[in-house]
Write a protein that holds these residues in place. Structure first.
Motif, PDB file in Angstrom:
ATOM      1  N   ALA A   1       0.883  -1.174   0.000  1.00 19.18           N
ATOM      2  CA  ALA A   1       0.000   0.000   0.000  1.00 19.18           C
ATOM      3  C   ALA A   1       0.914   1.216   0.000  1.00 19.18           C
ATOM      4  O   ALA A   1       1.335   1.687   1.061  1.00 19.18           O
ATOM      5  CB  ALA A   1      -0.925  -0.005   1.208  1.00 19.18           C
ATOM      6  N   PHE A   2       1.225   1.708  -1.206  1.00 17.69           N
ATOM      7  CA  PHE A   2       2.244   2.737  -1.361  1.00 17.69           C
ATOM      8  C   PHE A   2       1.657   4.148  -1.460  1.00 17.69           C
ATOM      9  O   PHE A   2       0.468   4.334  -1.715  1.00 17.69           O
ATOM     10  CB  PHE A   2       3.075   2.454  -2.619  1.00 17.69           C
ATOM     11  N   TYR A   3       2.556   5.115  -1.267  1.00 22.36           N
ATOM     12  CA  TYR A   3       2.270   6.542  -1.429  1.00 22.36           C
ATOM     13  C   TYR A   3       1.209   7.047  -0.450  1.00 22.36           C
ATOM     14  O   TYR A   3       0.284   7.768  -0.808  1.00 22.36           O
ATOM     15  CB  TYR A   3       1.882   6.856  -2.874  1.00 22.36           C
ATOM     16  N   GLY A   4       1.355   6.635   0.814  1.00 21.31           N
ATOM     17  CA  GLY A   4       0.568   7.233   1.888  1.00 21.31           C
ATOM     18  C   GLY A   4      -0.856   6.754   2.028  1.00 21.31           C
ATOM     19  O   GLY A   4      -1.671   7.433   2.674  1.00 21.31           O
ATOM     20  N   VAL A   5      -1.191   5.591   1.476  1.00 19.88           N
ATOM     21  CA  VAL A   5      -2.555   5.075   1.593  1.00 19.88           C
ATOM     22  C   VAL A   5      -2.994   5.015   3.057  1.00 19.88           C
ATOM     23  O   VAL A   5      -4.114   5.418   3.414  1.00 19.88           O
ATOM     24  CB  VAL A   5      -2.665   3.677   0.939  1.00 19.88           C
ATOM     25  N   VAL A   6      -2.127   4.527   3.933  1.00 21.03           N
ATOM     26  CA  VAL A   6      -2.475   4.347   5.340  1.00 21.03           C
ATOM     27  C   VAL A   6      -2.828   5.677   6.011  1.00 21.03           C
ATOM     28  O   VAL A   6      -3.668   5.727   6.920  1.00 21.03           O
ATOM     29  CB  VAL A   6      -1.319   3.641   6.087  1.00 21.03           C
ATOM     30  N   SER A   7      -2.232   6.768   5.558  1.00 25.48           N
ATOM     31  CA  SER A   7      -2.447   8.076   6.175  1.00 25.48           C
ATOM     32  C   SER A   7      -3.869   8.599   5.999  1.00 25.48           C
ATOM     33  O   SER A   7      -4.280   9.538   6.683  1.00 25.48           O
ATOM     34  CB  SER A   7      -1.459   9.097   5.611  1.00 25.48           C
ATOM     35  N   TYR A   8      -4.631   8.012   5.073  1.00 21.59           N
ATOM     36  CA  TYR A   8      -6.004   8.466   4.838  1.00 21.59           C
ATOM     37  C   TYR A   8      -6.982   7.904   5.871  1.00 21.59           C
ATOM     38  O   TYR A   8      -8.122   8.369   5.959  1.00 21.59           O
ATOM     39  CB  TYR A   8      -6.457   8.085   3.430  1.00 21.59           C
ATOM     40  N   PHE A   9      -6.553   6.909   6.653  1.00 20.88           N
ATOM     41  CA  PHE A   9      -7.422   6.336   7.688  1.00 20.88           C
ATOM     42  C   PHE A   9      -7.162   7.079   8.993  1.00 20.88           C
ATOM     43  O   PHE A   9      -6.301   6.716   9.780  1.00 20.88           O
ATOM     44  CB  PHE A   9      -7.164   4.834   7.811  1.00 20.88           C
ATOM     45  N   ARG A  10      -7.929   8.143   9.199  1.00 15.02           N
ATOM     46  CA  ARG A  10      -7.594   9.101  10.241  1.00 15.02           C
ATOM     47  C   ARG A  10      -8.074   8.718  11.629  1.00 15.02           C
ATOM     48  O   ARG A  10      -7.550   9.206  12.628  1.00 15.02           O
ATOM     49  CB  ARG A  10      -8.156  10.477   9.850  1.00 15.02           C
ATOM     50  N   ASP A  11      -9.069   7.841  11.734  1.00 15.19           N
ATOM     51  CA  ASP A  11      -9.518   7.417  13.051  1.00 15.19           C
ATOM     52  C   ASP A  11      -9.130   5.957  13.271  1.00 15.19           C
ATOM     53  O   ASP A  11      -8.891   5.202  12.327  1.00 15.19           O
ATOM     54  CB  ASP A  11     -11.029   7.606  13.209  1.00 15.19           C
ATOM     55  N   ASP A  12      -9.078   5.564  14.540  1.00 21.86           N
ATOM     56  CA  ASP A  12      -8.597   4.233  14.887  1.00 21.86           C
ATOM     57  C   ASP A  12      -9.466   3.125  14.301  1.00 21.86           C
ATOM     58  O   ASP A  12      -8.962   2.087  13.873  1.00 21.86           O
ATOM     59  CB  ASP A  12      -8.521   4.085  16.402  1.00 21.86           C
ATOM     60  N   ASP A  13     -10.783   3.334  14.296  1.00 20.50           N
ATOM     61  CA  ASP A  13     -11.684   2.292  13.800  1.00 20.50           C
ATOM     62  C   ASP A  13     -11.445   1.992  12.332  1.00 20.50           C
ATOM     63  O   ASP A  13     -11.355   0.822  11.934  1.00 20.50           O
ATOM     64  CB  ASP A  13     -13.145   2.704  14.014  1.00 20.50           C
ATOM     65  N   SER A  14     -11.332   3.032  11.522  1.00 26.15           N
ATOM     66  CA  SER A  14     -11.118   2.802  10.085  1.00 26.15           C
ATOM     67  C   SER A  14      -9.736   2.224   9.819  1.00 26.15           C
ATOM     68  O   SER A  14      -9.569   1.388   8.925  1.00 26.15           O
ATOM     69  CB  SER A  14     -11.318   4.098   9.295  1.00 26.15           C
ATOM     70  N   LEU A  15      -8.749   2.631  10.616  1.00 25.54           N
ATOM     71  CA  LEU A  15      -7.402   2.074  10.457  1.00 25.54           C
ATOM     72  C   LEU A  15      -7.393   0.578  10.767  1.00 25.54           C
ATOM     73  O   LEU A  15      -6.811  -0.223  10.016  1.00 25.54           O
ATOM     74  CB  LEU A  15      -6.419   2.803  11.366  1.00 25.54           C
ATOM     75  N   LEU A  16      -8.054   0.185  11.853  1.00 29.82           N
ATOM     76  CA  LEU A  16      -8.127  -1.230  12.215  1.00 29.82           C
ATOM     77  C   LEU A  16      -8.902  -2.028  11.163  1.00 29.82           C
ATOM     78  O   LEU A  16      -8.530  -3.158  10.826  1.00 29.82           O
ATOM     79  CB  LEU A  16      -8.777  -1.392  13.584  1.00 29.82           C
TER      80      LEU A  16
END
Length: 255
Positions: A107-122
């Motif tokens: 998951a390149f180029y900052g994809v993870v950074s778009y999940f701003r809250d813990d629930d969506s990140l998990l």
């Protein structure tokens, strides 16, 4: 033209400064060092127009790219004509559903950074984990809270940069604001794309809110999702991650 369509239309130009073959060399190096299983099938999450997916397919992998943008997937499919071992799927990264498991994911180029809250990140990490075999490697990059804080003056100073590919020229103008209480960066970006032979200019803007992470919290969320931390780097050149690194490349392994 809609913003999403503009971004997809010019995606390859906007990332023309990136050395895709070298970045895939990095992927292969990491897979050799960290994967516990043979790697034949690779999942590219947030693939855009498939610049990494296609390079992986050209190297013999069965590659599947997923993106939430219909315009991105349509552009990627046009580029994939003639390649039988690549597929592009329109999908929400927090709810991936496949009838098979993959040997690796990126998951390149900052994809993870778009999940701003813990629930969506998990949900995102869990979704990727379900798509992977045990022992498979997941490689992604994001922003480091500590490193960005150290360079706050640099990031909050408006600046411009350029991209050029063939007869196309793109000018990128950026304004950033860092909020360390919320651990996010707000970015206002304007692109001016110049088609020299046609003497045309297309201007479009997008505003981003990007989450900033510490390595400790990433390690926690990964563990909660069924991953263990394998390695970290500053970039895809393989430089070591330090407290001064504004970006972090994370290599996690499914457990």
């Amino acid at each position: 033209m809609l913003k999403d369509e503009s971004y997809a239309t010019y995606y390859d130009l906007l990332y023309s400064h990136r050395n895709i073959p070298a970045e895939v060399d990095f992927i292969e190096k990491v897979l050799r060092e960290c994967s516990l299983i043979p790697v034949k099938k690779v999942l590219d999450v947030g693939c855009g127009t498939g610049i990494h997916t296609l390079e992986l397919a050209k190297r013999g992998y069965t590659a599947v790219g997923v993106d939430v943008s219909p315009a991105m997937i349509e552009a990627a499919r046009r580029k994939a004509v003639g390649l039988p071992n690549v597929e592009f799927v329109l999908a929400d990264a927090t709810n991936l559903k496949f009838d098979r498991e993959f040997d690796a994911a990126i998951a390149f180029y900052g994809v993870v950074s778009y999940f701003r809250d813990d629930d969506s990140l998990l949900k995102f990490f869990n979704s990727v984990r379900r798509a992977l075999k045990k022992g498979a490697v997941f490689i992604f990059d994001t922003w480091s809270l500590v490193g960005v804080q150290a360079k706050r003056v640099y990031y909050e100073t408006p600046f411009s940069s350029f991209r050029k590919a063939g007869s196309m020229l793109a000018i990128k103008e950026e304004n950033w604001r860092i909020d360390f209480l919320e651990e996010v960066a707000y970015a206002e970006i304007q692109w001016s794309v110049i088609d020299l032979p046609r003497n045309e200019i297309n201007v479009f803007k997008h505003d981003l809110t990007l989450r900033l992470f510490t390595l400790r919290e990433l390690t926690h969320f990964l563990y909660e999702s069924g991953f263990e931390l394998c390695k970290t780097y500053e970039d895809y050149a393989g430089r070591p991650f330090t407290e001064n690194s504004s970006e972090i490349v994370v290599v996690a392994r499914a457990i």
